[in-house]
Design a protein around this motif. Structure first.
Motif, PDB file in Angstrom:
ATOM      1  N   ILE A 157       0.833  -1.203   0.000  1.00 59.93           N
ATOM      2  CA  ILE A 157       0.000   0.000   0.000  1.00 59.93           C
ATOM      3  C   ILE A 157       0.866   1.250   0.000  1.00 59.93           C
ATOM      4  O   ILE A 157       0.624   2.200  -0.743  1.00 59.93           O
ATOM      5  CB  ILE A 157      -0.956  -0.013   1.221  1.00 59.93           C
ATOM      6  N   LEU A 158       1.921   1.226   0.817  1.00 56.96           N
ATOM      7  CA  LEU A 158       2.784   2.398   0.900  1.00 56.96           C
ATOM      8  C   LEU A 158       3.447   2.678  -0.445  1.00 56.96           C
ATOM      9  O   LEU A 158       3.445   3.808  -0.932  1.00 56.96           O
ATOM     10  CB  LEU A 158       3.830   2.191   1.999  1.00 56.96           C
ATOM     11  N   GLN A 159       4.031   1.625  -1.026  1.00 51.85           N
ATOM     12  CA  GLN A 159       4.743   1.853  -2.288  1.00 51.85           C
ATOM     13  C   GLN A 159       3.768   2.328  -3.357  1.00 51.85           C
ATOM     14  O   GLN A 159       4.066   3.223  -4.144  1.00 51.85           O
ATOM     15  CB  GLN A 159       5.437   0.573  -2.761  1.00 51.85           C
ATOM     16  N   TYR A 160       2.591   1.714  -3.378  1.00 53.81           N
ATOM     17  CA  TYR A 160       1.579   2.086  -4.374  1.00 53.81           C
ATOM     18  C   TYR A 160       1.214   3.553  -4.242  1.00 53.81           C
ATOM     19  O   TYR A 160       1.164   4.304  -5.225  1.00 53.81           O
ATOM     20  CB  TYR A 160       0.361   1.176  -4.193  1.00 53.81           C
ATOM     21  N   LYS A 161       0.995   3.972  -2.995  1.00 52.75           N
ATOM     22  CA  LYS A 161       0.592   5.358  -2.820  1.00 52.75           C
ATOM     23  C   LYS A 161       1.708   6.318  -3.202  1.00 52.75           C
ATOM     24  O   LYS A 161       1.462   7.401  -3.701  1.00 52.75           O
ATOM     25  CB  LYS A 161       0.150   5.600  -1.372  1.00 52.75           C
ATOM     26  N   MET A 162       2.925   5.880  -3.023  1.00 51.34           N
ATOM     27  CA  MET A 162       4.025   6.786  -3.315  1.00 51.34           C
ATOM     28  C   MET A 162       4.352   6.822  -4.804  1.00 51.34           C
ATOM     29  O   MET A 162       5.025   7.730  -5.264  1.00 51.34           O
ATOM     30  CB  MET A 162       5.271   6.370  -2.532  1.00 51.34           C
ATOM     31  N   THR A 163       3.889   5.830  -5.526  1.00 54.04           N
ATOM     32  CA  THR A 163       4.244   5.803  -6.946  1.00 54.04           C
ATOM     33  C   THR A 163       3.063   6.109  -7.855  1.00 54.04           C
ATOM     34  O   THR A 163       3.089   5.851  -9.041  1.00 54.04           O
ATOM     35  CB  THR A 163       4.817   4.431  -7.344  1.00 54.04           C
ATOM     36  N   GLY A 164       2.013   6.631  -7.298  1.00 54.99           N
ATOM     37  CA  GLY A 164       0.924   7.040  -8.184  1.00 54.99           C
ATOM     38  C   GLY A 164      -0.456   6.722  -7.653  1.00 54.99           C
ATOM     39  O   GLY A 164      -1.450   7.167  -8.207  1.00 54.99           O
TER      40      GLY A 164
END
Lengths: 675, 298, 187
Positions: free
Chosen positions: C133-140
């Motif tokens: 979730i964190l990576q997803y939110k940070m990448t778009g």
């Protein structure tokens, strides 16, 4: 002493362009036994044939080889010329230097060499040819038609009108088939029974037609010109000689709740019943699985068995003790016209390859019906007297959705073919619906419209342009019951949007399939059928009403989906073939069939096992006192096709094809191998 | 009966109660679950939507692990994992060139001999045992069995139940005395992997499913997939709802079985849901212990 | 899979056939797939349109439209297609080809999600949802969506706070490397 004449044909440029025909002729002249060899432009022409006749006479030829095209083309021509020249036609053979040489090679040197080899092989074979005579078998000049639908009826009438006796066998209690269940026929909207029943009556009254209704073919023996067919006459439990067709028994029967087959399950009938008022023959039949009397007897009860029908039958025609009986008919030709039944969308299928339509409810939704059921609703003699009503609650549907291609053109369900008639009858249904329900709306989901017959496209346009049918190009993904209506989820591919219809009634145009049990019947007749059960025609283009079994013809929807006019035409065509066959007192057959040398035959019957046509039978050889010496194989000259499989299988070389003996074949092979 | 067990990533996290309840009922049903040692993610949607070979290989690694541990069958409760593993098995079984490539990539012995089963299949096959061990029949509990898309489709890959009119989950519900309802959306997709990346679609699809179950008279929806559960449970509050319409508790099929077997609701993870499961408890046995809401993360 | 007359090997239909063994020509555009597709209402190009564009080699329209990314692979189309076209599998192949030929035009959010998911597998062998979730939110991905749900998730024990890496992580990374599409390669 062999005196062979060789004629090498140029066939215009077909052979001469690639093969040096003069060289071939020259090479033949050098062969021992060849007394004449020449090349010529067109051997099949009149002068060419005249040349053969002339040389036979001048040179006293004992055999002729024509090096030219395939025997398929002109063997008959040249054998005719040889006979005209005064020698037995089977002393003339062809060497194929066209299809098997000039047409497939380009190098002139090599092709010429090959042509010389081919011709030399045939020369060596012909040296060992023996004169043969055409085989004649007597013809029983009667015909059998299996199936009493419109195709069977038409074939029977045509053959009978042509002066020959016909035996017509129909498995249902009445003839008439599917056409008797239809309301109206396209493209004229004629009342179906009105045009059919006169034919049915004609069949029943024709002096040359013997009708066995409620009967089935039990076994078939023999061959073209002489079939012996055993027919099982199923027990109606009625004495036909007494019954006057009054119908009182139907009225009196206490069990009237049985789903009627004639009404495709939408109406009810009694346990003793006549399928429909215009039935031919007009005789009832007792359904033993539902009749209280028979069920009681099966349980072992001896008392209080129902006999209400007996009580009201004036002529005393009910015969509970009647059993199936058998009759054997001798005929020279057979026409198979067993018709079709419809594919069912249910989960359980009688053919493991097929699947049902779970997405349409597997047949559990009462207001989702098929085309024949709609015909019964629309029919004046149907369960609703011709009113369109929902099976579930009897209400008049205001929105009817028709789906084309159900089962058909659907490899995922197991049927890849098109059923041909559905586009037309769906248009017909849409029109009938509008004629009966003026404020009703028909919606038709289709993929294509196939309306190629005479007046057919105009008919479909009428449904759309004059009778207000809404045609949507796309299929339906799913339908389900939603309260009183059926939600139909489809798609309009022409304008790219989903289409959801709240239908009061859904009619599925289901695929045409051959009747159940067709495989068994086909095996009895030794005719082949495809993976769907449709009977195979002998050649799809040029022999559409014959099968590969001599003497057995086919007509109607049992061979492939087709409509009434095509079935009738096919039936008349089959009748013409039958009349042609039966116009002979004897049949001529090519003598190049298997012959058994009884002295050598050890009776192992490998030949019988490998024969694909059932042409081998057993012959007992007895001495003068009657004791059995041995049993040998015998070839039925009417059935044998001359395939030669038996010759290859025989371990003692005691069966050979006349005209293709081992001696002849080996001579040809050795000639090629220069041995 | 011993069977290989592939939990998949969600069962150890957002769908903990699925594993919890499965383990709880396995014992009473005589099923010994042997969790694959060091299993890895099957690849789920992200692999098959972007790289077919990667998808097959990631799934195949787990099939190879199951083989190495000597299992003849492997159960994957998550319907998506089940689909990926069964599809890999099906494709490798039908394409010799693909099989060769995958073996090279895995660098492990691999015969493709392990049968992949879904939770619905395993429970349906155990229906008789379930019925025998049911001590708290769920009488009067109307259950909408929600299969979602991947449990019985595509039919060539799954094969254990009908792709248009499945009945395995209903058989299980009946075995514990529950009353499965006839409803329409049992096979309609919940939105699957779009939970995070396209939530609005999930809300639309989920709403239709919950509404239909409710209209059919169901009081609970039984699911067999963590994504379906999450989309229908976690996101149910956010779905637009008609006034007066009750929320429907979403239970894993294993939890339904567990209740029928008389197990403690907390032990089945019924305290971990977003839509309160207490109404279900009240319906089946007024005296049954109400699930206390969890306060720890254990 | 091979045909007597394979024709041009570089059309989209030929690439799809090479990758999947499936013949896009089998689609006779009946629309049954689109009629039953749960996402059809949101797709400007519906499943049968995707098949049509594949048949006509219109890769530009296909790759430039987000429709192929909206497919849920629910398999409804494949289960119902009368001609057994397996459109779900073909759509997967179109996605893979889109990433190979024209990656920039795939919708950012969806691409980011898939990348984040696969990165999780590559790092840990399993998906650590919090990390995903964190990576997803940070990448778009959407920054604040579901932010309020986290406490609920944690309270129910549904979110692990730290990842666990599998023992065989090297195997996983090897698999990823072996499956990376090399430039110009067809799978």
């Amino acid at each position: 002493m062999a005196r062979i004449g060789v004629f090498v044909c140029h066939c215009g440029e077909n052979i001469a362009r690639t093969v040096d025909t003069a060289r071939v002729a020259a090479a033949m002249r050098d062969l021992p036994g060849v007394v004449y060899a020449a090349d010529y432009n067109y051997m099949c022409s009149s002068p060419g044939q005249a040349m053969i006749r002339q040389v036979i006479a001048e040179q006293g030829l004992s055999g002729v080889v024509v090096a030219a095209c395939s025997p398929h083309m002109h063997e008959k021509t040249f054998r005719g010329a040889a006979a005209g020249g005064g020698i037995n036609p089977f002393l003339c053979e062809m060497a194929n230097i066209r299809e098997q040489c000039s047409w497939i090679h380009q190098d002139r040197e090599q092709a010429t060499g090959k042509a010389i080899d081919i011709t030399r092989m045939i020369v060596e074979k012909v040296k060992r040819n023996a004169p043969l005579s055409t085989i004649r078998i007597p013809v029983v000049r009667r015909a059998l038609v299996i199936g009493g639908g419109i195709a069977g009826i038409q074939a029977a009438l045509d053959i009978a009108d042509g002066g020959r006796e016909v035996v017509l066998v129909e498995k249902d209690p009445s003839i008439g088939g599917r056409m008797s269940q239809l309301s109206e026929t396209f493209p004229t909207l004629d009342c179906s029974q009105c045009i059919l029943t006169p034919r049915m009556v004609e069949v029943s009254q024709h002096p040359r037609i013997r009708l066995y209704a409620y009967s089935e073919v039990e076994s078939v023996e023999g061959c073209i010109g002489d079939f012996k067919v055993k027919i099982r006459r199923k027990a109606r439990a009625i004495d036909e000689s007494r019954c006057n067709g009054c119908g009182a028994c139907q009225e009196a029967c206490p069990n009237k709740r049985i789903a009627s087959e004639f009404n495709q399950g939408l109406g009810k009938r009694a346990a003793i019943y006549v399928p429909f008022p215009q039935a031919v023959p007009n005789l009832p039949v007792i359904d033993r699985e539902k009749c209280s009397y028979f069920r009681g007897k099966a349980r072992g009860s001896k008392k209080d068995l129902c006999g209400k029908c007996v009580a009201v039958c004036g002529p005393q025609a009910i015969r509970f003790d009647q059993e199936d009986s058998f009759v054997t008919e001798n005929v020279g030709a057979i026409v198979v016209a067993t018709g079709y039944r419809l594919y069912d969308i249910g989960k359980e299928q009688d053919d493991k390859r097929l699947k049902g339509y779970g997405e349409y409810g597997y047949g559990t939704i009462p207001d989702v019906i098929d085309g024949l059921q709609f015909e019964r609703l629309a029919s004046a003699s149907g369960p609703t007297s011709g009113a369109i009503r929902r099976p579930s609650d009897g209400k008049e549907p205001k929105t009817v959705v028709f789906l084309q291609c159900i089962g058909s053109r659907d490899p995922a369900k197991g049927i890849e073919y098109c059923s041909k008639i559905c586009c037309m009858y769906v248009a017909k249904h849409a029109m009938l619906y509008r004629h009966k329900v003026h404020d009703g709306q028909a919606v038709v989901f289709y993929m294509d419209i196939r309306a190629g017959g005479k007046g057919y496209d105009e008919f479909v346009r009428r449904a759309i342009e004059e009778d207000g049918a809404r045609y949507v190009r796309g299929r339906v993904s799913r339908m389900y019951r939603d309260g009183e209506i059926i939600k139909v989820l489809g798609y309009d591919t022409l304008n790219g949007s989903p289409v959801t219809i709240d239908a009061d009634l859904v009619v599925l145009a289901t695929a045409m399939r051959p009747q159940p049990g067709i495989e068994g019947l086909a095996q009895k007749l030794s005719v082949s059928y495809d993976k769907h059960g449709f009977i195979n025609e002998a050649h799809p283009k040029l022999r559409p009403v014959e099968t590969n079994t001599a003497g057995v013809y086919v007509a109607g929807a049992c061979q492939a989906p087709r409509d009434i006019p095509d079935s009738v035409a096919m039936a008349s065509a089959a009748a013409a073939k039958v009349l042609g066959l039966l116009s002979n007192e004897e049949l001529e057959r090519e003598p190049t069939i298997a012959v058994v040398n009884a002295d050598l035959c050890a009776g192992c019957f490998h030949c019988e096992r490998v024969c694909g046509y059932g042409a081998i039978s057993h012959r007992e050889i007895r001495d003068r006192s009657g004791s059995l010496i041995k049993v040998v194989a015998e070839v039925n000259p009417g059935v044998c096709w001359g395939c030669g499989t038996c010759q290859a299988a025989c371990p003692s070389k005691s069966i050979e094809l006349a005209g293709f003996t081992d001696d002849q074949i080996y001579a040809a092979i050795n000639a090629f191998a220069d041995l | 009966m011993k069977i290989g067990y592939y939990p998949g990533c969600s069962l150890h996290a957002t769908a903990r109660e699925f594993e919890q309840s499965f383990r709880a009922i396995a014992g009473p049903l005589g099923i010994e679950l042997a969790e694959l040692d060091d299993w890895s993610c099957c690849g789920a949607t992200s692999a098959h939507a972007t790289n077919h070979l990667l998808a097959v290989s990631l799934a195949a690694r787990n099939l190879a692990l199951a083989e190495a541990e000597g299992h003849s069958a492997l159960v994957a409760p998550c319907a998506a994992c089940y689909s990926r593993l069964a599809t890999a098995r099906h494709e490798i079984g039908g394409d010799a060139a693909l099989a060769k490539r995958v073996r090279e990539i895995l660098g492990r012995p691999f015969e493709n001999a392990v049968k992949v089963q879904s939770i619905a299949e395993v429970l349906r096959d155990a229906a008789k045992t379930i019925a025998e061990r049911t001590t708290r029949p769920l009488k009067g509990l109307k259950v909408a069995c929600y299969y979602g898309c991947l449990l019985v489709r595509p039919p060539a890959v799954t094969g254990f139940d009908d792709a248009e009119a499945p009945s395995s989950m209903e058989d299980v519900v009946r075995a514990v005395g529950g009353e499965p309802v006839e409803w329409r959306m049992k096979l309609d997709c919940c939105g699957g992997g779009f939970s995070l990346s396209r939530t609005v679609s999930v809300l639309r699809l989920g709403r239709a499913i919950v509404d239909d179950a409710r209209d059919a008279g169901a009081r609970v929806i039984a699911v067999a997939c963590p994504m379906c559960h999450s989309n229908l449970d976690f996101r149910q509050k956010a779905m637009a709802r008609s006034p007066g319409a009750e929320e429907l508790p979403i239970l894993f099929i294993t939890q339904v079985v567990g209740l029928g077997l008389g197990l403690d609701p907390a032990g089945l993870g019924l305290n971990r849901h977003f839509v309160d499961t207490a109404p279900v408890m009240r319906r089946i046995a007024p005296s049954a212990t109400a699930a206390a809401p969890a306060t720890e993360t254990g | 899979m091979s045909s007597h007359h394979p024709g041009n090997r570089h059309t989209l239909a030929a690439e799809v056939r090479e990758a999947t063994g499936l013949n896009a020509a089998g689609c006779y555009q009946c629309g049954k797939c689109s009629a039953g597709c749960p996402m059809a209402g949101e797709m400007s190009l519906k499943p049968h349109d995707l098949m049509r564009l594949t048949q006509n080699d219109e890769r530009d329209r296909l790759f430039g439209d987000e429709s192929i990314w909206l497919c849920l692979t629910c398999e409804t189309c494949t289960a119902r297609c009368p001609n057994e076209c397996d459109s779900a599998r073909i759509i997967d192949a179109l996605r893979e080809l889109a990433l190979r030929h024209d990656p920039e035009r795939a919708p950012r959010k969806i691409r980011a999600f898939h990348q984040a998911f696969l990165d999780q597998i590559r790092s840990h062998g399993r998906v650590f949802e919090l990390g995903l979730i964190l990576q997803y939110k940070m990448t778009g991905g959407p920054l604040f969506q579901d932010a309020l749900a986290a406490p609920g998730m944690l309270a129910r024990g549904k979110l692990a706070l730290s990842p666990r890496r599998i023992k065989g992580i090297k195997e996983i990374r090897r698999i990823f490397e072996a499956c990376e599409p090399r430039p110009g390669e067809e799978t």
